[in-house]
Write an enzyme that holds these catalytic residues in place. Sequence first.
Site, PDB file in Angstrom:
ATOM      1  N   TYR A  67       0.766  -1.256  -0.083  1.00  0.00           N
ATOM      2  CA  TYR A  67       0.222   0.002   0.143  1.00  0.00           C
ATOM      3  C   TYR A  67       0.841   1.240  -0.067  1.00  0.00           C
ATOM      4  O   TYR A  67       0.577   2.262  -0.660  1.00  0.00           O
ATOM      5  CB  TYR A  67      -1.110   0.054   1.153  1.00  0.00           C
ATOM      6  CG  TYR A  67      -2.238  -0.820   0.639  1.00  0.00           C
ATOM      7  CD1 TYR A  67      -3.278  -0.123   0.056  1.00  0.00           C
ATOM      8  CD2 TYR A  67      -2.448  -2.276   0.918  1.00  0.00           C
ATOM      9  CE1 TYR A  67      -4.377  -0.936  -0.303  1.00  0.00           C
ATOM     10  CE2 TYR A  67      -3.494  -3.043   0.464  1.00  0.00           C
ATOM     11  CZ  TYR A  67      -4.470  -2.487  -0.241  1.00  0.00           C
ATOM     12  OH  TYR A  67      -5.506  -3.087  -0.581  1.00  0.00           O
ATOM     13  N   GLN A 101     -15.126   3.485  -8.176  1.00  0.00           N
ATOM     14  CA  GLN A 101     -14.440   2.712  -7.445  1.00  0.00           C
ATOM     15  C   GLN A 101     -13.129   2.868  -7.223  1.00  0.00           C
ATOM     16  O   GLN A 101     -12.479   2.101  -6.578  1.00  0.00           O
ATOM     17  CB  GLN A 101     -14.481   1.377  -8.727  1.00  0.00           C
ATOM     18  CG  GLN A 101     -16.060   0.798  -8.821  1.00  0.00           C
ATOM     19  CD  GLN A 101     -15.946  -0.205 -10.299  1.00  0.00           C
ATOM     20  OE1 GLN A 101     -15.750  -1.363  -9.994  1.00  0.00           O
ATOM     21  NE2 GLN A 101     -16.139   0.632 -11.122  1.00  0.00           N
ATOM     22  N   ASP A 104      -7.813   6.236  -5.159  1.00  0.00           N
ATOM     23  CA  ASP A 104      -6.920   7.167  -5.350  1.00  0.00           C
ATOM     24  C   ASP A 104      -7.692   8.964  -5.268  1.00  0.00           C
ATOM     25  O   ASP A 104      -8.963   8.655  -5.029  1.00  0.00           O
ATOM     26  CB  ASP A 104      -6.319   7.423  -6.858  1.00  0.00           C
ATOM     27  CG  ASP A 104      -7.211   7.649  -8.121  1.00  0.00           C
ATOM     28  OD1 ASP A 104      -8.103   8.358  -7.949  1.00  0.00           O
ATOM     29  OD2 ASP A 104      -6.857   6.986  -9.102  1.00  0.00           O
ATOM     30  N   HIS A 119     -15.048   2.335  -2.848  1.00  0.00           N
ATOM     31  CA  HIS A 119     -14.105   1.324  -2.396  1.00  0.00           C
ATOM     32  C   HIS A 119     -13.279   2.004  -1.372  1.00  0.00           C
ATOM     33  O   HIS A 119     -12.154   1.443  -1.117  1.00  0.00           O
ATOM     34  CB  HIS A 119     -13.366   0.593  -3.650  1.00  0.00           C
ATOM     35  CG  HIS A 119     -14.483  -0.074  -4.218  1.00  0.00           C
ATOM     36  ND1 HIS A 119     -14.113  -0.841  -5.772  1.00  0.00           N
ATOM     37  CD2 HIS A 119     -15.590  -0.862  -4.031  1.00  0.00           C
ATOM     38  CE1 HIS A 119     -15.200  -1.562  -6.066  1.00  0.00           C
ATOM     39  NE2 HIS A 119     -15.923  -1.601  -5.360  1.00  0.00           N
ATOM     40  N   CYS A 127      -8.076   2.593  12.536  1.00  0.00           N
ATOM     41  CA  CYS A 127      -7.606   1.753  13.385  1.00  0.00           C
ATOM     42  C   CYS A 127      -8.473   0.260  13.315  1.00  0.00           C
ATOM     43  O   CYS A 127      -9.793   0.496  12.818  1.00  0.00           O
ATOM     44  CB  CYS A 127      -7.879   2.077  14.915  1.00  0.00           C
ATOM     45  SG  CYS A 127      -7.633   0.922  16.187  1.00  0.00           S
ATOM     46  N   CYS A 130     -10.475   0.421  17.390  1.00  0.00           N
ATOM     47  CA  CYS A 130     -11.153   1.927  17.850  1.00  0.00           C
ATOM     48  C   CYS A 130     -11.646   2.779  16.629  1.00  0.00           C
ATOM     49  O   CYS A 130     -11.454   2.358  15.406  1.00  0.00           O
ATOM     50  CB  CYS A 130     -10.393   2.604  19.052  1.00  0.00           C
ATOM     51  SG  CYS A 130      -9.019   3.723  18.226  1.00  0.00           S
ATOM     52  N   CYS A 150      -5.057   3.594  20.635  1.00  0.00           N
ATOM     53  CA  CYS A 150      -5.012   2.327  21.434  1.00  0.00           C
ATOM     54  C   CYS A 150      -4.029   1.494  21.338  1.00  0.00           C
ATOM     55  O   CYS A 150      -3.892   0.484  21.874  1.00  0.00           O
ATOM     56  CB  CYS A 150      -6.530   1.750  21.254  1.00  0.00           C
ATOM     57  SG  CYS A 150      -6.439   0.868  19.447  1.00  0.00           S
ATOM     58  N   ALA A 231      -9.775   7.337 -22.335  1.00  0.00           N
ATOM     59  CA  ALA A 231     -10.449   8.092 -21.802  1.00  0.00           C
ATOM     60  C   ALA A 231      -9.936   9.692 -21.656  1.00  0.00           C
ATOM     61  O   ALA A 231     -10.874  10.490 -22.031  1.00  0.00           O
ATOM     62  CB  ALA A 231     -10.640   7.818 -20.204  1.00  0.00           C
TER      63      ALA A 231
HETATM   64  P1  OAD Z   1     -10.044  -3.128 -13.919  1.00  0.00           P
HETATM   65  O1  OAD Z   1      -8.628  -3.444 -14.129  1.00  0.00           O
HETATM   66  O2  OAD Z   1     -10.721  -4.458 -13.695  1.00  0.00           O
HETATM   67  O3  OAD Z   1     -10.376  -2.581 -15.259  1.00  0.00           O
HETATM   68  C1  OAD Z   1     -10.006  -1.311 -15.883  1.00  0.00           C
HETATM   69  C2  OAD Z   1     -10.671  -1.067 -17.175  1.00  0.00           C
HETATM   70  O4  OAD Z   1     -10.037   0.271 -17.828  1.00  0.00           O
HETATM   71  C3  OAD Z   1     -10.542  -2.161 -18.293  1.00  0.00           C
HETATM   72  O5  OAD Z   1     -11.877  -2.595 -18.651  1.00  0.00           O
HETATM   73  C4  OAD Z   1      -9.671  -1.395 -19.020  1.00  0.00           C
HETATM   74  O6  OAD Z   1      -9.702  -1.849 -20.786  1.00  0.00           O
HETATM   75  C5  OAD Z   1      -9.932   0.072 -18.916  1.00  0.00           C
HETATM   76  N1  OAD Z   1      -8.879   0.726 -19.625  1.00  0.00           N
HETATM   77  C6  OAD Z   1      -7.275   0.708 -19.171  1.00  0.00           C
HETATM   78  N2  OAD Z   1      -6.860   1.999 -19.732  1.00  0.00           N
HETATM   79  C7  OAD Z   1      -7.814   2.779 -20.140  1.00  0.00           C
HETATM   80  C8  OAD Z   1      -7.712   4.050 -20.490  1.00  0.00           C
HETATM   81  N3  OAD Z   1      -6.735   4.769 -20.698  1.00  0.00           N
HETATM   82  N4  OAD Z   1      -8.870   4.545 -20.926  1.00  0.00           N
HETATM   83  C9  OAD Z   1     -10.256   3.763 -20.724  1.00  0.00           C
HETATM   84  N5  OAD Z   1     -10.155   2.770 -20.351  1.00  0.00           N
HETATM   85  C10 OAD Z   1      -9.068   2.237 -19.930  1.00  0.00           C
HETATM   86  O7  OAD Z   1     -10.474  -2.157 -12.933  1.00  0.00           O
HETATM   87  P2  OAD Z   1     -11.755  -1.669 -12.240  1.00  0.00           P
HETATM   88  O8  OAD Z   1     -12.872  -1.840 -13.186  1.00  0.00           O
HETATM   89  O9  OAD Z   1     -11.853  -0.209 -11.474  1.00  0.00           O
HETATM   90  O10 OAD Z   1     -11.443  -3.032  -5.986  1.00  0.00           O
HETATM   91  O11 OAD Z   1     -11.832  -2.676 -10.882  1.00  0.00           O
HETATM   92  C11 OAD Z   1     -12.910  -2.697 -10.034  1.00  0.00           C
HETATM   93  C12 OAD Z   1     -12.202  -3.163  -8.667  1.00  0.00           C
HETATM   94  O12 OAD Z   1     -11.665  -4.221  -8.790  1.00  0.00           O
HETATM   95  C13 OAD Z   1     -11.284  -2.174  -8.192  1.00  0.00           C
HETATM   96  O13 OAD Z   1     -11.948  -1.026  -7.297  1.00  0.00           O
HETATM   97  C14 OAD Z   1     -10.571  -2.722  -7.014  1.00  0.00           C
HETATM   98  C15 OAD Z   1     -10.346  -4.136  -8.229  1.00  0.00           C
HETATM   99  O14 OAD Z   1     -10.137  -5.257  -7.152  1.00  0.00           O
HETATM  100  C16 OAD Z   1     -11.073  -2.717  -4.681  1.00  0.00           C
HETATM  101  O15 OAD Z   1      -9.982  -2.173  -4.567  1.00  0.00           O
HETATM  102  C17 OAD Z   1     -12.146  -3.095  -3.644  1.00  0.00           C
HETATM  103 ZN    ZN Z   2      -7.150   2.477  18.042  1.00  0.00          ZN
END
Ligand code: OAD
Ligand code: ZN
Length: 245
Positions: A67, A101, A104, A119, A127, A130, A150, A231
């Site tokens: 992280y 989702q 950042d 997310h 924590c 607590c 704590c 995008a």
């Molecule tokens: P993914 O990695 O599953 O999907 C990213 C998407 O972005 C794909 O469909 C790519 O084709 C597309 N992509 C990549 N570059 C791009 C660009 N320059 N312009 C437009 N599209 C582009 O990511 P998420 O859908 O965000 O969960 O994943 C969902 C969740 O899965 C995340 O929030 C995370 C992960 O496990 C948690 O952290 C809880």
């Molecule tokens: Zn604490």
Amino acid sequence: MQDQIDVAAELISKSRHLIALTGSGISAESGIPTFRGKDGLWNKYRPEELATFDAFIRNPRIVWEWYSWRINLILNAKPNPAHITLAELEHMGILKRLVTQNVDDLHERAGSKKIIKLHGDILVTRCISCDYKSRLKAPPNEIPPKCPKCGNLLRPGVVWFGESLPSHAISEALKESKNADVMLVIGTSGVVYPAGYLPIAVKENKGSIIEVNTEETMITRYVDVFLQGKAGEILPQILKTLQNL
Ligand code: OAD
Ligand code: ZN
């Protein structure tokens, strides 16, 4: 492509309640890796070792090191034209709500205000026992960090696999999706639920979907307009077309 952008701009200009759903693809052009696909994080790292509560308790140091690396990447990244266009659309009164989702802070830094973070937020630590919470300006000095109240472990403020989403965030996002007549879906694979259900909720309520992605996704087959490309390139083109309507 311009034809499709014209259709999208037309839909947006006539919308009553436009919302957006974003995923990691919107931050890819800012240098933050996505999760799936060839350069995706889940291709290099195992989510069950880094993104579950059990993994954290087993090895808080390894989890925090990962992280901290991501926190550094994010703090050194800048919003790209896609984030900036969404902030501009909100400022113009056109975009009513932004559901993300992403953990950042690039939407915030671009100037978006009406954000629902499904997310969590990687820059928040909390924590595990607590109610202590704080906002990070840099990765923690001591790893794993301890709670100043704590003494127990502090964890990243994100949602891990097997955990539920913040209940207020998901209920607001569902309400918004049911009320939306147009949804922009940008840079998400749509495979993670319940976020992946939100575009379906829009369709079930007779709304339209404009998808912006470099590739086809789970969502593509039921969207109204599919804009294939980066995008950071497509969103400014939509805005420009909208301004010339
Ligand atoms: P993914 O990695 O599953 O999907 C990213 C998407 O972005 C794909 O469909 C790519 O084709 C597309 N992509 C990549 N570059 C791009 C660009 N320059 N312009 C437009 N599209 C582009 O990511 P998420 O859908 O965000 O969960 O994943 C969902 C969740 O899965 C995340 O929030 C995370 C992960 O496990 C948690 O952290 C809880
Ligand atoms: Zn604490």
